[in-house]
Design an enzyme around this catalytic site. Structure first.
Site, short mmCIF file in Angstrom:
data_model
loop_
_atom_site.label_atom_id
_atom_site.label_comp_id
_atom_site.label_asym_id
_atom_site.label_seq_id
_atom_site.Cartn_x
_atom_site.Cartn_y
_atom_site.Cartn_z
N MET A 1 5.04 96.86 11.07
CA MET A 1 4.70 96.93 9.66
C MET A 1 4.76 98.40 9.22
O MET A 1 4.87 99.31 10.05
CB MET A 1 3.31 96.35 9.42
CG MET A 1 3.14 94.92 9.94
SD MET A 1 4.41 93.77 9.36
CE MET A 1 4.08 93.76 7.59
N GLU B 1 24.59 96.92 57.12
CA GLU B 1 25.41 96.58 58.27
C GLU B 1 24.68 96.86 59.59
O GLU B 1 24.76 96.07 60.53
CB GLU B 1 26.73 97.38 58.23
CG GLU B 1 27.55 97.14 56.97
CD GLU B 1 27.26 98.15 55.87
OE1 GLU B 1 28.22 98.56 55.20
OE2 GLU B 1 26.07 98.51 55.68
N GLY C 1 10.97 103.58 19.55
CA GLY C 1 11.00 103.33 18.12
C GLY C 1 12.41 103.41 17.57
O GLY C 1 13.36 103.80 18.27
N GLY D 1 18.21 104.78 17.53
CA GLY D 1 19.36 105.18 16.73
C GLY D 1 20.06 106.41 17.29
O GLY D 1 21.29 106.47 17.35
N ALA E 1 11.93 94.24 20.56
CA ALA E 1 11.25 93.03 20.10
C ALA E 1 11.26 93.07 18.58
O ALA E 1 10.74 94.01 17.97
CB ALA E 1 9.83 92.98 20.64
N CYS F 1 28.48 103.64 58.72
CA CYS F 1 28.48 102.22 59.06
C CYS F 1 29.86 101.75 59.53
O CYS F 1 29.97 100.84 60.36
CB CYS F 1 28.02 101.40 57.86
SG CYS F 1 26.29 101.67 57.41
N TRP G 1 1.19 91.13 17.78
CA TRP G 1 2.35 91.00 18.65
C TRP G 1 3.46 90.34 17.86
O TRP G 1 3.19 89.37 17.14
CB TRP G 1 2.01 90.16 19.89
CG TRP G 1 1.03 90.80 20.80
CD1 TRP G 1 -0.30 90.51 20.92
CD2 TRP G 1 1.31 91.84 21.75
NE1 TRP G 1 -0.87 91.28 21.88
CE2 TRP G 1 0.10 92.12 22.42
CE3 TRP G 1 2.45 92.55 22.12
CZ2 TRP G 1 0.00 93.09 23.42
CZ3 TRP G 1 2.35 93.50 23.11
CH2 TRP G 1 1.15 93.76 23.74
#
Length: 337
Positions: free
Chosen positions: A157, A46, A272, A277, A148, A78, A164
């Protein structure tokens, strides 16, 4: 008001613990000035708008995305500046949840004879400052969990290899996502396995989110790790600076309360399956953004969340608020019902 909201977003990397606020002043159907809160500790939206017209706003209408402050903080109130300017009407998107303001700005304006309306584009205004709103309400940041994953719900894995899963477009989108958060959080396991930099790699953005590491076992001792590079600050939470929960583990709520006390309103969790979790079990994740790649990684790969559920009745249901393609990958935005 839509313009005021767009202006407010320009302050994203400068306002720090403060909310993003935009202001547009209109008179006789024409915009005469506009402004936004740019830097923490400096003038509010403002004031930045009023400065451009020498605080002369006789019979004008102010459109403000957040209730004008009514207290003396790092800057003067303000609401008083608006009263002094001669404005006749103030339209506010949403009230300020800060208990130092919270309706008092509106009361101050109305007591001075100014017409006040609240609620125009309120949902957009609340979403814009959801980090600030969450911190004012709960004392902690708004937490977005980014994952991802493959189409069969795997994030690495069995060996830990994960580069990626998603394509280049999705990875660029993650950099944009990082740029909208004050902090990025991960666990010590991710640091030791991948040695990530956790920095923002986006052209044209001079901003470095705080890097946060959850280290319940005091494993992060090597200062040569990328997490300790000079291009962003880092904070490690361990048993020496964090409370323990009933199970003897780091109290994740205490971590977030500490961050809230530091003025951190938004955290991007990139971790991770174990930490994700634990955050879910502690009910500390406000939103998921899941990038799903059109690949299958098989039964030996690791699942995206470590969350033991034995019965269908205990499953967690999600509300999907957005679903879009990013390159070849699917980006899902969701919350827990």
């Amino acid at each position: 008001m839509d313009l005021a909201l767009k202006l407010a977003r320009l302050g994203m990397h400068g306002v720090g613990a403060n909310p993003m606020v935009g202001c547009v002043i209109e008179k006789n159907g024409k915009i005469i000035t506009q402004g936004y809160h740019q830097i923490f500790g400096d003038a509010h939206a403002e004031i930045n708008a009023l400065d451009q017209i020498n605080h002369q706003a006789d019979d004008a209408t102010l459109y403000v995305t957040l209730e004008p402050c009514s207290h003396q903080g790092k800057t003067p109130p303000c609401a008083q500046a608006i009263i002094n300017s001669g404005a006749s009407k103030v339209i506010i998107a949403t009230l300020d949840p800060n208990p130092l303001v919270s309706g008092q700005g509106v009361s101050m304006l109305e007591a001075a004879g100014i017409i006040v309306q609240v609620g125009l584009l309120e949902d957009q205004a609340v979403t814009l400052n959801r980090g600030f709103m969450t911190r004012m309400k709960y004392g902690r940041p708004f937490v977005t969990c980014k994952i991802a994953t493959s189409l069969d719900g795997k994030t690495s894995m069995s060996s830990g290899e994960s580069k990626w899963i998603t394509g280049e477009n999705a990875r660029k989108d993650v950099q944009k996502l990082r740029s909208t958060h004050q902090a990025i959080m991960t666990g010590s396991g991710t640091i030791l396995a991948d040695n990530p930099s956790m920095t923002l790699r986006q052209d044209g953005v001079d901003f470095s989110p705080l890097r946060i590491v959850i280290d319940g076992k005091h494993q992060i001792t090597d200062t040569a790790l990328n997490i300790f590079s000079d291009n962003a600050p880092t904070q490690v939470f361990n048993t020496s600076n964090t409370k323990l929960d009933d199970n003897g583990k780091l109290d994740l709520n205490d971590v977030l309360q500490q961050l809230g006390n530091q003025g951190i309103g938004s955290v991007l969790l990139e971790a991770g399956p174990g930490l994700i979790g634990a955050m879910i079990e502690s009910k500390l994740i406000d939103e998921f953004i899941i990038y799903t790649a059109p690949i299958l990684m098989g039964s030996n790969a690791k699942s995206m969340i470590q969350l033991p559920i034995d019965n269908m009745e205990d499953k967690l249901s999600l509300n999907i608020s957005d679903l879009r393609m990013v390159g070849d990958d699917i980006r899902i935005t969701a919350t827990i019902k």
